[in-house]
Design an enzyme around this catalytic site. Structure first.
Site, PDB file in Angstrom:
ATOM      1  N   HIS A 246       0.855  -1.181   0.000  1.00 45.76           N
ATOM      2  CA  HIS A 246       0.000   0.000   0.000  1.00 45.76           C
ATOM      3  C   HIS A 246       0.890   1.228   0.000  1.00 45.76           C
ATOM      4  CE1 HIS A 246      -3.005   2.973   1.201  1.00 45.76           C
ATOM      5  NE2 HIS A 246      -3.937   2.085   0.924  1.00 45.76           N
TER       6      HIS A 246
ATOM      7  N   GLU B 180      -7.601  -4.400   0.079  1.00 40.60           N
ATOM      8  CA  GLU B 180      -8.188  -4.965  -1.130  1.00 40.60           C
ATOM      9  C   GLU B 180      -8.314  -6.484  -1.050  1.00 40.60           C
ATOM     10  OE1 GLU B 180      -5.339  -3.519  -3.830  1.00 40.60           O
ATOM     11  OE2 GLU B 180      -6.142  -1.483  -3.862  1.00 40.60           O
TER      12      GLU B 180
END
Length: 360
Positions: A246, A301
């Site tokens: 991320h 996600e």
């Protein structure tokens, strides 16, 4: 100059803090783990909007969201007829929301949250070739929207998981779509304009489009014993491993743990969850070896994909569902930016050619 404005402070905010080094997400003073799975979406939205909109009476605020769903349905119903096949769910959402004027009653914060949810549900149903039923203003936001998307009344465990997801993604610092909302709000455009601009930014593959490909990855791997070799091959080919790493976090994304726990509490689909956990372990091991200088951990996600799959939401609709949750955050940031009153207008450094001097 920092490319992409990484590390540049563009706003002061009371709304949320992303602590990338510590792996924390703080929303109005609360760790996300204390909100997601514990607060109704309406309560989390009211927490974000406190001081920027009229949220003092929680029952009235929740009712205004429900009334916004019904009013939006009356406005939007039928507008996708004949054209839905040419639009993906986010594009259809954008078209529906574009019919809300900046001075429209639906542009009020609570009503606009309801309208965003109904726009997503209508767009998803149309993409699936189904006619959506009428919203029920008396139902909680998460329950009503999951009912509309699924076409049936969901059980309480599924609603709780869906609501956990919506709250977990309600706000996340100054990401690309939220920054877009603030830029538009800084021009004194209204809330619908800021919301539609944020939705357009979310549509991009580098921002809101990753959860679906996580499932594609799991399907391609096939079984736990193939995970390590599959991931090794993809990294060797220079490909990204979906659901890992991320831009903000240098450690584990805290929202991933919230959603994994929500999946466990559903108590079903354990084979799929066990397979995903095996892929996660394999990926972390390979990434630690192959990307030793960079910490890449699981992100939101990965478990978003598994949770939305468990809720029977189509992969093509994942980004639209994300927008349902994030809409309150976009609206809160737009209102905060309007209160600040400063136009966001950064400079650019010109690197093109200079005019040629005239001869003689």
């Amino acid at each position: 100059m920092t490319k992409g404005l990484a590390g540049v402070v563009a706003a002061d905010t009371v709304l949320s803090e992303v602590d990338g080094a510590g792996g924390r997400l703080i929303i109005r003073g609360y760790p996300v783990e204390q909100l997601a799975g514990h607060l109704a979406y309406e309560a989390a939205a009211a927490l974000l909007l406190e001081g920027f909109a009229d949220t003092g009476n929680s029952a009235a605020f929740s009712a205004a969201i429900g009334q916004g769903r019904v009013a939006a349905y009356e406005r939007f119903h039928g507008r996708l007829d004949g054209i839905a096949g040419t639009l993906d769910p986010v594009e259809a959402m954008r078209m529906l929301l574009a019919g809300i004027g900046d001075a429209d009653p639906l542009a009020e914060p609570a009503a606009l949250i309801g309208a965003a949810g109904v726009a997503a549900a209508l767009a998803i149903c149309r993409a699936e070739g189904r006619v959506m039923s009428r919203p029920d203003a008396a139902l909680p936001h998460a329950l009503d929207l999951l009912r509309l998307i699924a076409g049936t009344m969901p059980d309480a465990a599924l609603v709780r998981a869906f609501e956990t997801y919506l709250v977990a993604v309600i706000d996340h610092g100054l990401n690309a779509s939220t920054f877009t909302a603030r830029v538009v709000a800084s021009t004194e455009a209204g809330l619908p304009s800021a919301l539609i601009a944020a939705l357009s930014a979310l549509k991009g593959r580098l921002h809101g489009g990753a959860p679906g490909p996580v499932l594609d990855m799991l399907d391609s791997i096939g079984s736990a014993d193939q995970a390590e070799a599959w991931i090794e091959q993809r990294i060797a080919a220079g490909e990204r491993i979906m659901g890992f790493g991320h831009r903000a976090y240098r450690v584990r994304d805290p929202r991933a743990d919230v959603l994994r726990q929500a999946l466990r509490e559903l108590g079903e689909g354990e084979g799929r969850l066990a397979f995903a956990a095996a892929v996660e372990r394999a990926a972390l091991g390979v990434l630690a070896r192959r990307k030793a200088g960079r910490r890449l951990d699981v992100n939101v996600e990965f478990y978003t994909a598994l949770l939305l799959e468990r809720l029977a939401i189509p992969r093509a609709a994942f980004t639209a569902v994300f927008a349902i949750g994030r809409s309150a955050g976009w609206i809160a940031h737009a209102l905060e930016q309007q209160r600040d009153g400063n136009l966001i207008r950064p400079d650019a450094r010109y690197v093109g050619p200079q005019p040629l001097a005239r001869a003689g």
